[in-house]
Design a protein around this motif. Structure first.
Motif, mmCIF file in Angstrom:
data_model
loop_
_atom_site.group_PDB
_atom_site.id
_atom_site.type_symbol
_atom_site.label_atom_id
_atom_site.label_comp_id
_atom_site.label_asym_id
_atom_site.label_seq_id
_atom_site.Cartn_x
_atom_site.Cartn_y
_atom_site.Cartn_z
ATOM 1 N N ILE A 121 0.835 -1.258 0.113
ATOM 2 C CA ILE A 121 -0.111 -0.173 -0.110
ATOM 3 C C ILE A 121 0.729 1.288 0.051
ATOM 4 O O ILE A 121 0.511 2.098 -0.761
ATOM 5 N N PRO A 160 -8.722 5.238 -5.663
ATOM 6 C CA PRO A 160 -8.632 5.982 -4.700
ATOM 7 C C PRO A 160 -7.832 5.678 -3.417
ATOM 8 O O PRO A 160 -7.805 6.374 -2.420
ATOM 9 N N ALA A 179 -9.375 -12.207 8.261
ATOM 10 C CA ALA A 179 -9.208 -13.314 7.411
ATOM 11 C C ALA A 179 -7.931 -14.217 7.240
ATOM 12 O O ALA A 179 -7.885 -15.235 7.395
ATOM 13 N N ASP A 183 -16.232 3.478 -5.462
ATOM 14 C CA ASP A 183 -14.916 3.568 -4.761
ATOM 15 C C ASP A 183 -14.520 2.878 -3.826
ATOM 16 O O ASP A 183 -13.500 2.505 -3.657
ATOM 17 N N MET A 234 -13.503 -0.476 -5.494
ATOM 18 C CA MET A 234 -12.163 -0.394 -6.107
ATOM 19 C C MET A 234 -11.047 -0.178 -5.067
ATOM 20 O O MET A 234 -9.754 -0.563 -5.327
ATOM 21 N N LEU A 235 -11.015 0.601 -4.054
ATOM 22 C CA LEU A 235 -10.261 0.530 -2.984
ATOM 23 C C LEU A 235 -9.784 -0.811 -2.452
ATOM 24 O O LEU A 235 -8.363 -0.954 -2.319
ATOM 25 N N ARG A 236 -10.745 -1.670 -2.069
ATOM 26 C CA ARG A 236 -10.472 -2.999 -1.911
ATOM 27 C C ARG A 236 -9.715 -3.812 -2.847
ATOM 28 O O ARG A 236 -8.879 -4.490 -2.617
ATOM 29 N N VAL A 266 -6.326 -2.653 -2.779
ATOM 30 C CA VAL A 266 -5.504 -3.355 -1.496
ATOM 31 C C VAL A 266 -5.049 -4.763 -1.789
ATOM 32 O O VAL A 266 -3.875 -4.999 -1.436
ATOM 33 N N ASP A 309 -8.318 -16.592 1.312
ATOM 34 C CA ASP A 309 -9.042 -16.049 2.415
ATOM 35 C C ASP A 309 -8.952 -14.452 2.281
ATOM 36 O O ASP A 309 -9.798 -13.866 2.375
ATOM 37 N N LEU A 310 -7.952 -14.147 1.707
ATOM 38 C CA LEU A 310 -7.652 -12.352 1.294
ATOM 39 C C LEU A 310 -8.699 -11.823 0.567
ATOM 40 O O LEU A 310 -9.284 -11.023 0.928
ATOM 41 N N ALA A 363 -12.100 -12.126 1.844
ATOM 42 C CA ALA A 363 -12.520 -11.092 2.906
ATOM 43 C C ALA A 363 -12.579 -9.519 2.026
ATOM 44 O O ALA A 363 -13.516 -8.786 2.644
ATOM 45 N N LEU A 364 -11.871 -9.436 1.142
ATOM 46 C CA LEU A 364 -11.624 -7.993 0.544
ATOM 47 C C LEU A 364 -12.958 -7.718 -0.518
ATOM 48 O O LEU A 364 -13.325 -6.800 -0.483
ATOM 49 N N GLU A 397 -18.178 -9.470 -0.649
ATOM 50 C CA GLU A 397 -18.939 -9.297 0.456
ATOM 51 C C GLU A 397 -20.321 -8.790 -0.326
ATOM 52 O O GLU A 397 -20.132 -7.966 -1.272
ATOM 53 N N ARG A 404 -21.443 -2.692 4.381
ATOM 54 C CA ARG A 404 -21.635 -3.352 5.906
ATOM 55 C C ARG A 404 -22.469 -2.346 6.661
ATOM 56 O O ARG A 404 -22.360 -1.372 7.228
#
Lengths: 210, 210
Positions: A172, A183, A202, B156, B159-161, B164, B198-199, B202-203, B206, B210
């Motif tokens: 990151i 973003p 996770a 956004d 996209m951020l996720r 990451v 897992d990663l 989780a990212l 979903e 939330r």
DNA sequence: GCATGTTGTAAACATCTGCTGACTTGGTGA
DNA sequence: TCACCAAGTCAGCAGATGTTTACAACATGC
């Protein structure tokens, strides 16, 4: 630009000392940290650093012996930075927010780009050893928060996952500084926290082997 | 070492051509890719590249105009690498294994360290633009697999996720090549797959906000 | 054979890079 | 006041670095 060639802050209320070894040493360190982090070791010249610090080039050799010596001095600063980023006895619950805040640069004295120094090799053996040890010990700290102990039955599995999480942090910082990827680049800690929480959960919070 | 100074593979059954422009061009490209990936742009000299390729230095200028030109040529190779790493129409289920295999270097012609070229700035504006575009479009590809579409309500956030997750990939390659961090450095695709699954889950998997 | 264009070689260039040595300047204690 | 030493300046060296130029070796068309 050439108005005050000596110190960055010419006005100093009580004692405007002009010949201050510790002061100029610090000026050099700050400039070097910025330059090394932004352009790497070989991409930074001693004259660049001296100019940015507003200091004569020869003083680098005087105070730090050599360019490599200066880089090592910068490195211990980065080591310190990483040490303070996440406390040694952090719990797994505290990890995501600590990471999010330090990656976004909103921690008290946090300078996230300093982390990059840990990834930039100088070719110097001594410096490389420092880098390796730091990254390794930080991975252990992360793994410990996840329940890892030396000699743990599937310690390798947990450690691997901790290192993947660590890789995310470095990635990151790198993407933010290297490419202006949005973003991600302008994400604040509040933006980074949810994905980091999900990610840490996770990777590190699972009861047993799947 | 100095036995065959011309070509890497001296035995060529039918026609061991000595004067082969395309061949030497390729030799230079391969050597440059390795050098640039391992030591960065400024850390690599044209003489290093030429020596590793077993080719005269002046030919770099001839075939690629300049060192920057050679770097750009290497970059398009890395772009290609990244494009083939994960297919454009990949589904979310296919992402983890694709990433795990290409990070571990077990893909067909995958050379994971080439990814590093996308993170190593040369200072050249043109090259930097290529890097940015490539990383950006790859992040979009990842986000698309997670259901992202242009103009999506909380695009956004998705996209951020995705970015990451991309950062994790780059971070792993970097840690593997930069520090010999174990067990990460010698982890195979089968080791990398579970945490990556897992990663990614989780990212990116979903259902709603939330 | 010989002119021609391509491929490779060698040397040099101008500049940059890290570092050093001799020097000047400024503060401080006797 | 003045000797003394630390802090800072300046010019330059020796080697590295990107690039260019002039030249030699090779292949091909006539």
């Amino acid at each position: 630009m050439a108005t005050t060639s000596l110190h960055a802050s010419p006005e100093h209320p009580a004692g405007p000392r002009r010949r201050d070894a510790a002061g100029t040493r610090q000026l050099l360190l700050d400039a070097a940290r910025r330059r090394f982090a932004a352009h790497g070791y070989t991409g930074t010249t001693v004259r660049d650093i001296a100019d940015e610090a507003g200091v004569n080039v020869a003083l680098i050799s005087r105070y730090f012996t050599s360019k490599e010596g200066l880089f090592e001095a910068c490195l211990v600063g980065a080591v310190d930075e990483l040490s303070h980023a996440v406390a040694p006895d952090v719990t797994l619950d505290g990890v995501p927010s600590a990471i999010a805040e330090h990656l976004a640069g909103t921690g008290v004295g946090s300078r996230p780009d300093q982390f990059l120094l840990l990834l930039r090799s100088s070719g110097d053996e001594q410096a490389d050893r420092i880098r390796r040890n730091t990254v390794h010990s930080f991975a252990e700290r992360l793994a410990t928060a996840a329940g890892w102990r030396p000699g743990h039955p599937d310690g390798d599995r947990i450690m691997l996952r901790a290192q993947v999480a660590l890789a995310t942090g470095f990635g990151i910082v790198l993407l933010r500084s290297s490419t202006g990827l949005e973003p991600l680049s302008s994400a604040g800690p509040q933006d980074l926290l949810p994905p980091m929480r999900d990610l840490i959960d996770a990777l590190l919070r699972e009861p047993g082997p799947r």
